[in-house]
Design a protein around this motif. Structure first.
Motif, PDB file in Angstrom:
ATOM      1  N   UNK A 135       0.797  -1.227   0.000  1.00 50.72           N
ATOM      2  CA  UNK A 135       0.000   0.000   0.000  1.00 50.72           C
ATOM      3  C   UNK A 135       0.831   1.280   0.000  1.00 50.72           C
ATOM      4  N   UNK A 136       2.135   1.160   0.271  1.00 51.31           N
ATOM      5  CA  UNK A 136       2.980   2.338   0.388  1.00 51.31           C
ATOM      6  C   UNK A 136       4.107   2.347  -0.631  1.00 51.31           C
ATOM      7  N   UNK A 137       3.972   1.547  -1.674  1.00 47.98           N
ATOM      8  CA  UNK A 137       4.928   1.654  -2.764  1.00 47.98           C
ATOM      9  C   UNK A 137       5.513   0.344  -3.236  1.00 47.98           C
ATOM     10  N   UNK A 138       6.449   0.494  -4.176  1.00 45.20           N
ATOM     11  CA  UNK A 138       7.226  -0.604  -4.735  1.00 45.20           C
ATOM     12  C   UNK A 138       8.611  -0.548  -4.100  1.00 45.20           C
ATOM     13  N   UNK A 139       9.088  -1.673  -3.594  1.00 49.58           N
ATOM     14  CA  UNK A 139      10.393  -1.714  -2.928  1.00 49.58           C
ATOM     15  C   UNK A 139      11.209  -2.880  -3.465  1.00 49.58           C
ATOM     16  N   UNK A 140      12.526  -2.674  -3.563  1.00 55.97           N
ATOM     17  CA  UNK A 140      13.354  -3.747  -4.095  1.00 55.97           C
ATOM     18  C   UNK A 140      14.824  -3.460  -3.942  1.00 55.97           C
ATOM     19  N   UNK A 141      15.623  -4.326  -4.537  1.00 49.54           N
ATOM     20  CA  UNK A 141      17.071  -4.191  -4.558  1.00 49.54           C
ATOM     21  C   UNK A 141      17.489  -3.581  -5.894  1.00 49.54           C
ATOM     22  N   UNK A 142      18.352  -2.557  -5.859  1.00 52.01           N
ATOM     23  CA  UNK A 142      18.756  -1.943  -7.115  1.00 52.01           C
ATOM     24  C   UNK A 142      20.115  -2.478  -7.567  1.00 52.01           C
ATOM     25  N   UNK A 143      20.246  -2.566  -8.894  1.00 55.38           N
ATOM     26  CA  UNK A 143      21.497  -3.001  -9.505  1.00 55.38           C
ATOM     27  C   UNK A 143      22.433  -1.814  -9.691  1.00 55.38           C
TER      28      UNK A 143
END
Length: 331
Positions: free
Chosen positions: A209-217
Motif C-alpha cells: 500500500x505504500x509503494x514498490x520496494x526492491x534491490x537496485x542493480x
C-alpha cells in the motif's frame, strides 16, 4: 485463446493502515527518474471468460466455476509461469489427446478443474482471457545506499479494472523514456506516455500500500545527489518542490505549495496536501498526471515524501506520502 498483458500508468489507489511503527532518518540518493515497472504473477491470472462452442453447444468456463482472479499454477501437474508455457503445455496435452486438468489458486486454496476447449483447423480456444503480469510507468523516489534498496511509486500497483484484489509482490524495474504528456482535466486525470526501456534497474521484493520496494542493480550516475530525509515533524506548510520527468529522461523541478499536513502515528496515505504553482509545468500537464506517482518532494533541502494521488475534482491539487512510511518499508 486470447491473451493480454496490461500496461497502466499509476497515481490513484486505495489502502489500509498498518500497526504503529517507529520511523528513522537516512541519507539517500535522490530519485525523480521515470521508471517502467513489470510485475509477474506466480502463474497466469484469469481476467475473464467468453463463450466458445463445444459439440455445437455454447459453453462458457464460468459455468464450471472458473472465476476472474483465479491463478493457473499447473497444467496436468506441470508448473507454468507464463502465457507461453501455458500454451505449450496445453498444446502438448491436446496433441497427446489427454484430458487437461488445471491447478488453480484462489484465496490461498488449491483447486483442480478440467479445461475444456474448442478445436478447429488445428487451433484451439478455451474461453479464458488471461495475463501473466502487469506493466506500468511511475517515478523512482530514492535509492538507499546503506541497504542497496530503492523505494518508488508511493502506493500499491494493481489492476484496478479487475474485480480481483490479487496483488503481485515480485517483478523488475527498468529505465523509462517519456514520449509525451496527456494533460489533466478536472474529472479526468492526464498521464505520461512512456516507453519501458531494456536496462534493468532493480528487482522488486515487495509491492504494498505504500509503494514498490526492491534491490537496485545500479542508479543513473549523472543524477546522483545525496539528500537527507526529514521526519514528519520537520515538514511545514508552504513552499516545496518535486522532481519528475516530463520529456525523455530529463528531470524537471516542479514548484508546489503545501496547503495541509496530517500528523500521523502510523502509516497512512494523503498525509501531505499540495497544489502545483509552477506555471511552466502547468502549461504542459495542467496539474498532477498519472505517472508522477513516486516523484520525490523536497523541502528545506530534505526529502520529505513523494507524490501519490491526484485530486480528481481539482487536478492542480495532489497528495503525498511521508518519507517516514517509505523508510519503514525499506527496513
Amino acid at each position: 485463446m486470447l491473451f493480454k498483458k496490461l500496461s497502466i500508468t499509476l497515481v490513484i489507489v486505495v489502502t489500509m493502515l498498518f500497526q504503529t511503527v517507529n520511523v528513522f532518518a537516512a541519507d539517500v540518493i535522490l530519485g525523480g527518474q521515470s521508471i517502467g515497472i513489470e510485475l509477474d504473477y506466480d502463474g497466469v491470472l484469469i481476467t475473464g471468460t467468453y463463450d466458445i462452442s463445444i459439440d455445437n453447444k455454447k459453453y462458457n468456463p464460468s459455468s464450471d466455476g472458473y472465476l476472474t482472479g483465479d491463478i493457473i499454477k499447473k497444467v496436468n501437474g506441470q508448473s507454468i509461469d507464463s502465457i507461453s508455457t501455458l500454451m505449450a503445455n496445453v498444446e502438448k496435452e491436446i496433441d497427446n489427446k489427454n484430458t487437461i486438468t488445471l491447478t488453480l489458486s484462489r484465496d490461498k486454496k488449491e483447486l483442480h478443474k478440467e479445461l475444456k476447449f474448442q478445436e478447429s483447423d488445428g487451433k484451439f480456444t478455451t474461453g479464458l482471457y488471461v495475463q501473466d503480469g502487469l506493466t506500468g510507468v511511475g517515478t523512482m523516489t530514492y535509492f538507499n545506499p546503506a541497504t542497496h534498496h530503492f523505494g518508488a511509486l508511493g502506493h500499491v500497483m494493481m489492476d484496478v479494472s479487475l474485480e480481483s484484489d490479487v496483488i503481485i509482490k515480485k517483478g523488475s524495474v527498468y529505465n523509462s523514456y517519456v514520449k509525451k504528456i496527456n494533460p489533466s482535466e478536472n474529472g479526468k486525470p492526464g498521464e505520461k506516455i512512456a516507453e519501458i526501456g531494456s536496462i534493468q534497474i532493480g528487482t522488486i521484493y515487495d509491492n504494498n500500500n505504500y509503494g514498490i520496494y526492491g534491490n537496485y542493480d545500479d542508479y543513473p550516475s549523472q543524477d546522483k545527489q545525496i539528500i537527507s530525509t526529514a521526519s514528519m515533524d520537520e515538514v511545514e506548510e508552504g513552499e516545496a518542490y518535486f522532481l519528475t520527468v516530463l520529456d525523455g529522461h530529463t528531470l524537471t523541478k516542479c514548484s508546489i505549495n503545501i496547503t495541509k499536513l496530517k500528523k500521523q502515528n502510523e502509516p497512512s496515505i494523503k498525509g501531505i496536501t499540495f497544489e502545483i504553482t509552477d506555471e511552466k509545468v502547468l502549461s504542459l500537464t495542467n496539474g498532477v498526471v498519472q505517472g508522477m506517482s513516486g516523484s520525490p518532494i523536497i523541502q528545506n533541502g530534505k526529502l520529505i515524501g513523494c507524490v501519490t494521488h491526484v485530486d480528481v475534482n481539482n487536478v492542480h491539487q495532489g497528495y503525498g506520502l511521508y518519507i517516514d512510511w517509505m523508510l519503514e518499508n525499506d527496513k
